[in-house]
Each structure stands twice: as structure tokens, then as C-alpha cells.
Design an enzyme around this catalytic site. Sequence first.
Site, PDB file in Angstrom:
ATOM      1  CD  GLU A   1      -4.078   0.587  -7.603  1.00 23.12           C
ATOM      2  OE1 GLU A   1      -2.986   0.527  -7.782  1.00 23.12           O
ATOM      3  OE2 GLU A   1      -4.289   1.265  -6.230  1.00 23.12           O
TER       4      GLU A   1
ATOM      5  CG  ASN B   1       0.129   3.661   3.602  1.00 20.64           C
ATOM      6  OD1 ASN B   1      -1.107   3.803   3.411  1.00 20.64           O
ATOM      7  ND2 ASN B   1       0.575   2.687   4.024  1.00 20.64           N
TER       8      ASN B   1
ATOM      9  CG  HIS C   1       2.231  -1.064  -8.174  1.00 21.06           C
ATOM     10  ND1 HIS C   1       1.329  -1.325  -9.306  1.00 21.06           N
ATOM     11  CD2 HIS C   1       1.091  -0.595  -7.322  1.00 21.06           C
ATOM     12  CE1 HIS C   1       0.037  -1.062  -9.163  1.00 21.06           C
ATOM     13  NE2 HIS C   1       0.252  -0.500  -7.779  1.00 21.06           N
ATOM     14  CD  GLU C   2       2.243  -0.376  -3.729  1.00 23.91           C
ATOM     15  OE1 GLU C   2       1.616   0.644  -3.602  1.00 23.91           O
ATOM     16  OE2 GLU C   2       1.653  -1.544  -4.254  1.00 23.91           O
TER      17      GLU C   2
ATOM     18  CG  MET D   1      -1.922   1.267   1.412  1.00 20.76           C
ATOM     19  SD  MET D   1      -2.855   1.474   0.281  1.00 20.76           S
ATOM     20  CE  MET D   1      -2.796   3.184  -0.125  1.00 20.76           C
TER      21      MET D   1
END
Length: 921
Positions: free
Chosen positions: A377, A322, A354-355, A320
Site C-alpha cells: 500500500e 483484483n 494506485h490500483e 480493490m
Amino acid sequence: MWLAAAAPSVARRLLYLGPPPPPLLLLLLSRSSRRRHSLHSLGLAAMPEKRPFERLPADVSPINYSLCLKPDLLDFTFEGKLEAAAQVRQATNQIVMNCADIDIITASYAPEGDEEIHATGFNYQNEDEKVTLSFPSTLQTGTGTLKIDFVGELNDKMKGFYRSKYTTPSGEVRYAAVTQFEATDARRAFPCWDEPAIKATFDISLVVPKDRVALSNMNVIDRKPYPDDENLVEVKFARTPVMSTYLVAFVVGEYDFVETRSKDGVCVRVYTPVGKAEQGKFALEVAAKTLPFYKDYFNVPYPLPKIDLIAIADFAAGAMENWGLVTYRETALLIDPKNSCSSSRQWVALVVGHELAHQWFGNLVTMEWWTHLWLNEGFASWIEYLCVDHCFPEYDIWTQFVSADYTRAQELDALDNSHPIEVSVGHPSEVDEIFDAISYSKGASVIRMLHDYIGDKDFKKGMNMYLTKFQQKNAATEDLWESLENASGKPIAAVMSTWTKQMGFPLIYVEAEQVEDDRLLKLSQKKFCASGPYVGEDCPQWMVPITISTSEDPNQAKLKILMDKPEMNVVLQNVKPDQWVKLNLGTVGFYRTQYSSAMLESLLPGIRDLSLPPVDRLGLQNDLFSLARAGIISTVEVLKVMEAFVNEPNYTVWSDLSCNLGILSTLLSHTDFYEEIQEFVKDVFSPIGERLGWDPKPGEGHLDALLRGLVLGKLGKAGHKATLEEARRRFKDHVEGKQILSADLRSPVYLTVLKHGDGTTLDIMLKLHKQADMQEEKNRIERVLGATLLPDLIQKVLTFALSEEVRPQDTVSVIGGVAGGSKHGRKAAWKFIKDNWEELYNRYQGGFLISRLIKLSVEGFAVDKMAGEVKAFFESHPAPSAERTIQQCCENILLNAAWLKRDADSIHQYLLQRKASPPAV
């Protein structure tokens, strides 16, 4: 957010996300009467009505949240104090906020320079996850301070502010307090305006035991003893930029870390379980290379002073994003130089890529509402490959993209129960439905096609315009199209709306005619349907960027056109009669191609002699396989083409072939000639198996290691005698400690010995699982346990899946492995899910893991009545966030049954014929 996969392998999103329904679908579903095996006979097209939903009123909004949280790591509760600087835009006597599983103790509002007004009522609307604070007098327009004291629970649901279990090096079980807020779970940690467009700054403080690490989005600016308890400290973090609530994060636990600085001066840290700092070094290296890559690509600097990447023990997603504190599953971040396999390294590189892309695309510029989730995404799922290709060119990662994302998205998007990329989302419960392969993989595929259509230079220019214009703000899909259109001068909005606003994709039919020195091509497009040729009226149309290559230069487009009508004639000049012509160079356009038999015939030698590039060989085979599944061509024709891959050297081409043969094997497990298809698998894979052997040769690289693991696993599972014997020998040496298996060989060896083993083999595997210190090794074992064939052992594996030995997020892959392991396993897994539904639903409700579990467990059935049984079960046991997944599964079961009825006899005849007179290789 990265949705975790079945395996950290190239087909990493195999489940990834198996999915769920918008109003547009109802219109599209009404057309499904065209289907030969219509879902209407089961009532599957009737979607329940959407719940009415209203966004938060705009009369009061936050400017800054000053938030202090004090988690209790023993009682699993937390206390919170919120002081929010707020703006009253319209006079009101109530404030409506999001709030879930939180008890408010006191609340007040103090207008600037005026007296505090205490709230006289808290009206919780639990269904809508809202609370209305009522005040005895009107709050006038202007700014003020909203104060709320509250308490909440550190839950065990892997969402909101939750507890994560870990074991210390000395063997003691402890808990960390961690967060997962996307999509709508910040409201479980503190009352807030929990919508992506309601941005504010955050000043966060955490009161924690003094021997624990406390982290948040920003750097620590103060750490001082807590006055009421000498064992606690109060940790204060710097103010964040303007940001959305879903990107806020905090972690309290015990961790080691490794750190470096990127060449742009950003402090990068990777936090690992205690004693495992070494395992953070690979991700640290990737992150330190990635930040400057994105800064240069977007021409926008990373806006925070630090970025932390942290491995969380219990974590539902893969990772994730954040802002400044990216959370990961351990397997998506930690790499042990000795015990991690090549596919794990690749997976970690992709997830980190990706993150970190989200730090710009998503965090700096955020979607206005969840309808535009795909933009976040899909974009990150595309650019992660660009980044990994930059860091690790030896991975040949773009070919892998086609197998891992492009073909998976097409498989799902050919169903009647797919959905458009852009889905109108209302109630938060609908958000989880769209974390699926359409938002991620189709989103990434159409952006890849768009990038190719525009060209890299103009694409980068457009991205910079978009990020600069909307930084610290919110944007919609149309805003990106406008920036790219301004940069390129091409009709981006017109082209792309055909790909994002309607579901599905086209099948391009092509035939050719030689006219003197030229080749005349006739192209036509129709929607591709998994159930066969589209026969409805008003066929949707796409604006399709088409590239055409010839055998004169297979790597170069001879012609590029935009197909903007149902039919088109194209003249290719100076093409000799003996040259082949191929559409979709590089398998970049998001469509399938059906060639006339003469054109296909001329392309097939290019597979044998490898003159077709690898990604084109893969695309050709995959298109043919899909056409056969849909009943447009015969499966036997595809089996003949598969035999032409005997000289194939490319890992990804083999990976896709293997995947399709796996689908066919599962289908034929419903027949009495399953063994014959296994013989076919052995024939196709044994020449490459012999060439590769068991041990790495000098000069081999990453892709050779992946290929060896794939091929040996395929041969071992099919019962190839020499492979089985060698696997058993190596497994025995491994268990006895004589010769430890290399990480790349463990999955294929474990799978082979279990599939052809007994209770003793399973016991040894469970013992290895218990002894494993690394989560990667535990997961590797969990994924293959379902290969066991004996009914009592299958039951033992299913019981193990729900035991304390398996982390909650990993139970799904154990049950899924059983369902995919054998015909008996499929029935047993489905029964197990029904028998344990209450526990499973309670554990995963409202998240994508429940969809994943359902998809993995039932999709392999191929009997009409099973679709009815699955539908009936979920009517009496509703799973709202998995509604579309359930419909897709029922549709797939009916499609499997139709495929079996249609082609089983001819496949059987072909396999018997082959046995009688084996083809010359």
C-alpha cells in the site's frame, strides 16, 4: 486497496483511514508516563492481549482451484463446487482450510490414480474462520483432487461474495453479486487456503442469468447454455497465473462498458452502470496511459491479456486491485464531463494509478504475510503520484502529496498510540487495524524519501531486479531493500529499518552561526511527540537523509547528508550573512524542523515574496502549526506567520493552511470567542477570494478551479457577507433551473447556504439529493448536510444518514459531517452513534469503516472527561478492529484539552488586539 476518503478531494484520505495495535506498542506505551496529560490516568495504554493465532498447516496445499459458483440474485444465496488439485506434503488424515459463513455439503479427496475418500467430518472453528475435514484413512504424500460442494449467502456486509443494490434506468431495484476479498474474505465465497503466500492458479466458472454480465480475473473462453435451466448460462474464464486468494474476483450484474487497447496491446475496459458508458471514458483514458507507463517504469510487461475496471454501487473501500478485474466505488471511477468537479477527476486519476500499480507490486509479487502490507500500500500510494504527474503534469500533484499524505501521516505518527510501519500481524481480525494512514501515507512518504535518497535511475533498476526475482512469488520488506541496495550501493536496509521498524519520526532542531564566509549548522534529533518535547530515556534515533538549501538557489540542494547520530555539526561553505538556510528541500524527508528564532526570522520574508518554493512554504507553515499543537511554541506565533501568506497563489499551500485553520476553529468552538477566529479566517482568505472571483477566467486551469472552490467554501462557512449573498443568489438560480452551478462551485455553495440556512434550505438540499442521478452529486450533498446549525435539523440529518436514501458506505461521511459541522453537531453525532451502535456495528464490524466512523465522530472533543466517556463506552461495546483508533481518539481529545488550556487566553488576546489595530497588509 484504496481506502475511500471523506471527499474526493486532495485531502482525500482525510478520514482515510482513521485506524488501530501490536505487541511493540505495549513497550512503547509503557513509556508514556512522560506525557503531561498521560493516558494512564484513563487506563488507555493497556491493550487487550492478542488472540492466539496459528497459520494454516503446511501438510496440504493447493496447486489449482477449479471453482464453479451459481449465485441466486433473488434469494441471495449461492451454490458452489470446488475441485482443487492439491499436494499432500506430509501424510495426514485431515485437511485444514479457511472457511467462513459457508456450509459444506460433501467433501472428498481422490489421490491421483486411486479411489475417492469421502470426508467423515467437518469441524468448523468459527472463531478462527477455519474448517477441518476429517478422513477415515490417511492421505498419503503426492497429488490428488479435493472436491467440495457447498452453499453460502450473498451477504449485505460489503465483504466476501456479497450483494450490491442498484436501480435500473426504469427505476426497478435489483441486485448484483460482487466480491471484496482483501484481506481475509475469500473464505466467505469458497473454502480455500486464504493466506497470501499460498498461491495457486484458478479456473473459474459462473452460472448466471443469460441477460447478465459475468466477469472474473481472466478473459471469457466459453459461454454455453446451462443444462438444468434455459434462463441460465455457464461462463468459463481462462486459467489465471499463480496468484493469492485475496486477489480473486467475480461480478454478476448489468453493466455497459467502453473499451480501448493500450499501446502494448492489452484490452482495457471500464464497466459502468447501464446508460452511463460515457462516464467511463476519463478512467479509460487514464488506464490506457497508465499501463504502458508502469510497464516502462518496471521494465516488466503487464502479464494478463485484459484488464477491466468496474464501478460497484455498494463498496466499502475506494477500490480493490483484483488482478485483471479492478473494482471501484462509483465515485472513484465515473466522471461526467458536465457534472464532475476538478477534484473528482484528480481523485479518479490517483485511484486508477494506485490500483494499476498493484497489478505488478502486490499481484505479480505479493507480500509474504500481512505484516508486510505496508509494502503493497505504501508503494502504490507513492507511485500513483508519479503516474498522475506523468499523465497530468498540470496537477502539480507532488505538492499535493505533501498536504494529502505526508502531513496526515505525521499527524498520526506523533501520537503515543501510533504504530510502526511494519506491524506483526497474527489473527486476521488484526489486519483491518493496519489499513490506515501509517501503512498508506507514511509508507508512501518514506518510499518518496528513499527514492530521493537513491535517485530515480538506481531506484528503477532496483525495482526491476525485485519484480523479476520474485514474480509469481511472495516477498518481505527486506527483499526489496536488498534489491535497492544492490542497485544503488547505499546502506538501504540500515537506513530504512529505522523508519519501518520503530514508530514515530524525528524533530530536527537546527541553529546557525556565521563563521567568516561559511555557515556552521548545529543539528540535533529527538522523537517528535504530539504531547510536547520528548523527555524519556533511550530516545529512538533515525538515519535521516537531510537536504539543505539556501536563498542563493532555493530549488537546489546545496548539501546532502545522512544524519546517523543524535547530534551533528555541518559547515555550509560560501553562504553570505544575509542569505537564509533551509532544511528539507521539497519537504521530502519525513521529519519536522524547529529553527532557532534567528533562522526562522530570516525565512519568513521568503513566504511573503514567494522566493521559497511552494512545497517549502507549505512545509514551514505545517511544521510551525504542529510545534504549536504540541506546546513547543505559541499558537499566536503561528497565526502571525499565517498572515504572511496574503500573497500566496498556490492551491496546495492554501489547502494546508485551510486545513490547519479548520483544526484551530474546531478547537476554539469550545470557547466563547469562536466568532473571533472566524473573523481571522475571513481576513486571511478575503484578499485571495477577491482576486479569484466567482467565475473562471480565460487561461485558468485545474488548480485555479480547486483553489476557487476551497477559498469560497472557507469564506462562506465563516459567514463572509458578500460571499454568503452571492452563494444564496447562485443557489436560488440553480434550484430554479435558471443557471446551473458549475460542478466546481457546488460544494462551496451548498455548504454556505446550509450553514447559514433554515429548514427550507435543508429540505431543498434533500430534494436535490433525491433527484441526483450521479453518485458524485449525492456524495457532495451528503458531505455538507452536517453544516446545518439548528438542533432539530441536525437530528433530521442524522436520521437521514441511516435511511435507505444513503448507501451504507456513505452513512459514515454524513454522520462525520455532522460531528465536524458544529459544537452541537459533535455532541448530537456522538449521542446518535451510542443510541444506534448495534445497527452501525452490525453494518461495519471488522472493516475500516467502523474506525473511520469513530474517528470522525469523537476526535473534535476537547474536554478531558470526554476521553473517559469514549473509553468507557467502547469498553462495554467492544470494536476489536477499531481498538487503536479508539485509543488515538482518546489521546487526541486529551491533547486538544491541553492545547486549549495552554493557549486559549493568548489566542483570544491576540485576536482582540488585532481587531483593535488590524495589521497592515
